[in-house]
Design a protein around this motif. Structure first.
Motif, PDB file in Angstrom:
ATOM      1  N   VAL A   1       0.817  -1.214   0.000  1.00 24.09           N
ATOM      2  CA  VAL A   1       0.000   0.000   0.000  1.00 24.09           C
ATOM      3  C   VAL A   1       0.859   1.276   0.000  1.00 24.09           C
ATOM      4  CG1 VAL A   1      -0.264   0.162   2.513  1.00 24.09           C
ATOM      5  CG2 VAL A   1      -2.071   1.032   1.021  1.00 24.09           C
ATOM      6  N   HIS A   2       2.119   1.197   0.401  1.00 24.97           N
ATOM      7  CA  HIS A   2       3.003   2.362   0.493  1.00 24.97           C
ATOM      8  C   HIS A   2       3.746   2.681  -0.796  1.00 24.97           C
ATOM      9  CE1 HIS A   2       3.239   0.948   4.897  1.00 24.97           C
ATOM     10  NE2 HIS A   2       2.396   1.952   4.850  1.00 24.97           N
ATOM     11  N   VAL A   3       3.718   1.781  -1.776  1.00 31.61           N
ATOM     12  CA  VAL A   3       4.591   1.935  -2.952  1.00 31.61           C
ATOM     13  C   VAL A   3       3.803   2.155  -4.229  1.00 31.61           C
ATOM     14  CG1 VAL A   3       6.394   0.496  -1.907  1.00 31.61           C
ATOM     15  CG2 VAL A   3       4.708  -0.563  -3.433  1.00 31.61           C
ATOM     16  N   PHE A   4       4.501   2.671  -5.255  1.00 33.53           N
ATOM     17  CA  PHE A   4       3.949   2.716  -6.595  1.00 33.53           C
ATOM     18  C   PHE A   4       3.954   1.288  -7.142  1.00 33.53           C
ATOM     19  CE2 PHE A   4       5.733   7.033  -6.152  1.00 33.53           C
ATOM     20  CZ  PHE A   4       4.584   7.770  -6.422  1.00 33.53           C
ATOM     21  N   ARG A   5       2.857   0.853  -7.691  1.00 35.34           N
ATOM     22  CA  ARG A   5       2.711  -0.535  -8.122  1.00 35.34           C
ATOM     23  C   ARG A   5       3.733  -0.928  -9.183  1.00 35.34           C
ATOM     24  NH1 ARG A   5      -3.110  -1.710 -10.086  1.00 35.34           N
ATOM     25  NH2 ARG A   5      -3.280   0.109  -8.778  1.00 35.34           N
ATOM     26  N   ARG A   6       4.017  -0.048 -10.123  1.00 32.10           N
ATOM     27  CA  ARG A   6       4.900  -0.385 -11.246  1.00 32.10           C
ATOM     28  C   ARG A   6       6.362  -0.518 -10.833  1.00 32.10           C
ATOM     29  NH1 ARG A   6       7.715   2.381 -14.971  1.00 32.10           N
ATOM     30  NH2 ARG A   6       7.020   4.393 -14.221  1.00 32.10           N
ATOM     31  N   THR A   7       6.808   0.292  -9.858  1.00 33.96           N
ATOM     32  CA  THR A   7       8.233   0.322  -9.508  1.00 33.96           C
ATOM     33  C   THR A   7       8.563  -0.265  -8.145  1.00 33.96           C
ATOM     34  OG1 THR A   7       8.016   2.523  -8.533  1.00 33.96           O
ATOM     35  CG2 THR A   7       8.602   2.413 -10.885  1.00 33.96           C
ATOM     36  N   ASN A   8       7.550  -0.446  -7.290  1.00 38.89           N
ATOM     37  CA  ASN A   8       7.752  -0.891  -5.898  1.00 38.89           C
ATOM     38  C   ASN A   8       8.605   0.090  -5.095  1.00 38.89           C
ATOM     39  OD1 ASN A   8       6.121  -3.136  -5.835  1.00 38.89           O
ATOM     40  ND2 ASN A   8       7.745  -4.527  -6.464  1.00 38.89           N
ATOM     41  N   ILE A   9       8.614   1.344  -5.508  1.00 36.77           N
ATOM     42  CA  ILE A   9       9.307   2.415  -4.774  1.00 36.77           C
ATOM     43  C   ILE A   9       8.267   3.147  -3.926  1.00 36.77           C
ATOM     44  CG2 ILE A   9      10.544   4.605  -4.974  1.00 36.77           C
ATOM     45  CD1 ILE A   9      11.847   3.478  -7.507  1.00 36.77           C
ATOM     46  N   VAL A  10       8.631   3.431  -2.685  1.00 35.17           N
ATOM     47  CA  VAL A  10       7.690   4.062  -1.756  1.00 35.17           C
ATOM     48  C   VAL A  10       7.304   5.457  -2.243  1.00 35.17           C
ATOM     49  CG1 VAL A  10       9.352   5.191  -0.215  1.00 35.17           C
ATOM     50  CG2 VAL A  10       7.215   4.347   0.709  1.00 35.17           C
ATOM     51  N   ARG A  11       6.059   5.809  -1.983  1.00 37.88           N
ATOM     52  CA  ARG A  11       5.566   7.154  -2.306  1.00 37.88           C
ATOM     53  C   ARG A  11       6.178   8.137  -1.304  1.00 37.88           C
ATOM     54  NH1 ARG A  11       0.432   6.525  -5.161  1.00 37.88           N
ATOM     55  NH2 ARG A  11       0.024   4.294  -5.396  1.00 37.88           N
ATOM     56  N   GLY A  12       6.624   9.275  -1.782  1.00 37.23           N
ATOM     57  CA  GLY A  12       7.307  10.248  -0.938  1.00 37.23           C
ATOM     58  C   GLY A  12       6.486  10.708   0.244  1.00 37.23           C
ATOM     59  N   HIS A  13       5.179  10.843   0.057  1.00 31.65           N
ATOM     60  CA  HIS A  13       4.344  11.339   1.156  1.00 31.65           C
ATOM     61  C   HIS A  13       4.300  10.358   2.322  1.00 31.65           C
ATOM     62  CE1 HIS A  13       1.225   9.025  -1.062  1.00 31.65           C
ATOM     63  NE2 HIS A  13       0.717   8.838   0.146  1.00 31.65           N
ATOM     64  N   VAL A  14       4.590   9.085   2.078  1.00 34.10           N
ATOM     65  CA  VAL A  14       4.598   8.102   3.169  1.00 34.10           C
ATOM     66  C   VAL A  14       5.769   8.389   4.108  1.00 34.10           C
ATOM     67  CG1 VAL A  14       4.868   5.653   3.728  1.00 34.10           C
ATOM     68  CG2 VAL A  14       3.423   6.343   1.802  1.00 34.10           C
ATOM     69  N   LEU A  15       6.948   8.638   3.526  1.00 35.12           N
ATOM     70  CA  LEU A  15       8.123   8.946   4.351  1.00 35.12           C
ATOM     71  C   LEU A  15       7.942  10.280   5.069  1.00 35.12           C
ATOM     72  CD1 LEU A  15      10.952   7.785   1.936  1.00 35.12           C
ATOM     73  CD2 LEU A  15       9.880   6.515   3.803  1.00 35.12           C
TER      74      LEU A  15
END
Length: 195
Positions: free
Chosen positions: A93-107
């Motif tokens: 739920v924390h990441v972009f589905r295509r890249t598996n990189i966390v969304r900045g707003h989560v950090l």
């Protein structure tokens, strides 16, 4: 590295990063996961979930400015008006589905909620932030955040904040927290008018 040296290094490493998984430790020391588990058992070091639980039970103060469920991540340490630490295991739920990189707003949310939690006040709000992102964070990584109070001016508290993954800085910056929301922005308006 000899077994005795590795075990000594393992203990030292886990003192710095108690949330390292067996997989991360195996990579770090260049051995199999089974070898790390044998080393942990011989040294009476519990698995990562138990280490997290123990660290969480060591925190000293209770939250005032928000409820624990409003905090992004798990609270590890808290000394009101001094410092706080949390950890967040990155889930799908924390990441972009295509890249598996966390969304900045989560950090940002992890740091921001920790800064609010740090305040010994009934109400506290973020007044201003300056953040810099240094590395991407990926699915299943463990993010350790720390916020330290570095200055107080009236109701405005200046905090140094950072998020790390495996001792690498992912996000770092400054958060200003306003303890009295009726004066939100007043300190900064005065600064701007004085220039």
């Amino acid at each position: 590295m000899k077994k005795s040296e590795r075990r000594y290094a393992l203990v030292a490493f886990l003192e710095q990063d108690p949330f390292a998984t067996d997989e991360q430790l195996a990579d770090r020391f260049g051995v199999s996961i089974a070898t790390i588990r044998l080393d942990r058992n011989a040294l009476h070091i519990p698995e990562v979930r138990e280490r997290i639980r123990r660290v969480a039970s060591d925190r000293q103060d209770d939250l005032r400015s928000l409820d624990e469920q409003e905090l992004v991540g798990r609270l590890i340490k808290l000394e009101l008006n001094r410092y706080a630490e949390s950890e967040l295991i990155i889930q799908p739920v924390h990441v972009f589905r295509r890249t598996n990189i966390v969304r900045g707003h989560v950090l940002f949310a992890q740091i921001n909620s920790l800064a609010i939690a740090l305040m010994d006040a009934d109400v506290a709000l973020t007044a201003k932030t300056e953040m810099r992102f240094y590395r991407p964070v990926h699915l299943e990584e463990v993010v350790r955040a720390r916020v330290d109070v570095i200055g107080v001016h009236g109701d405005v508290v200046r905090c140094r904040a950072s998020c790390q993954v495996n001792s690498e800085v992912a996000v770092q910056g400054i958060v200003w927290v306003q303890k009295d929301p009726s004066n939100l922005g007043a300190e900064f308006m005065d600064e701007g008018e004085a220039r």
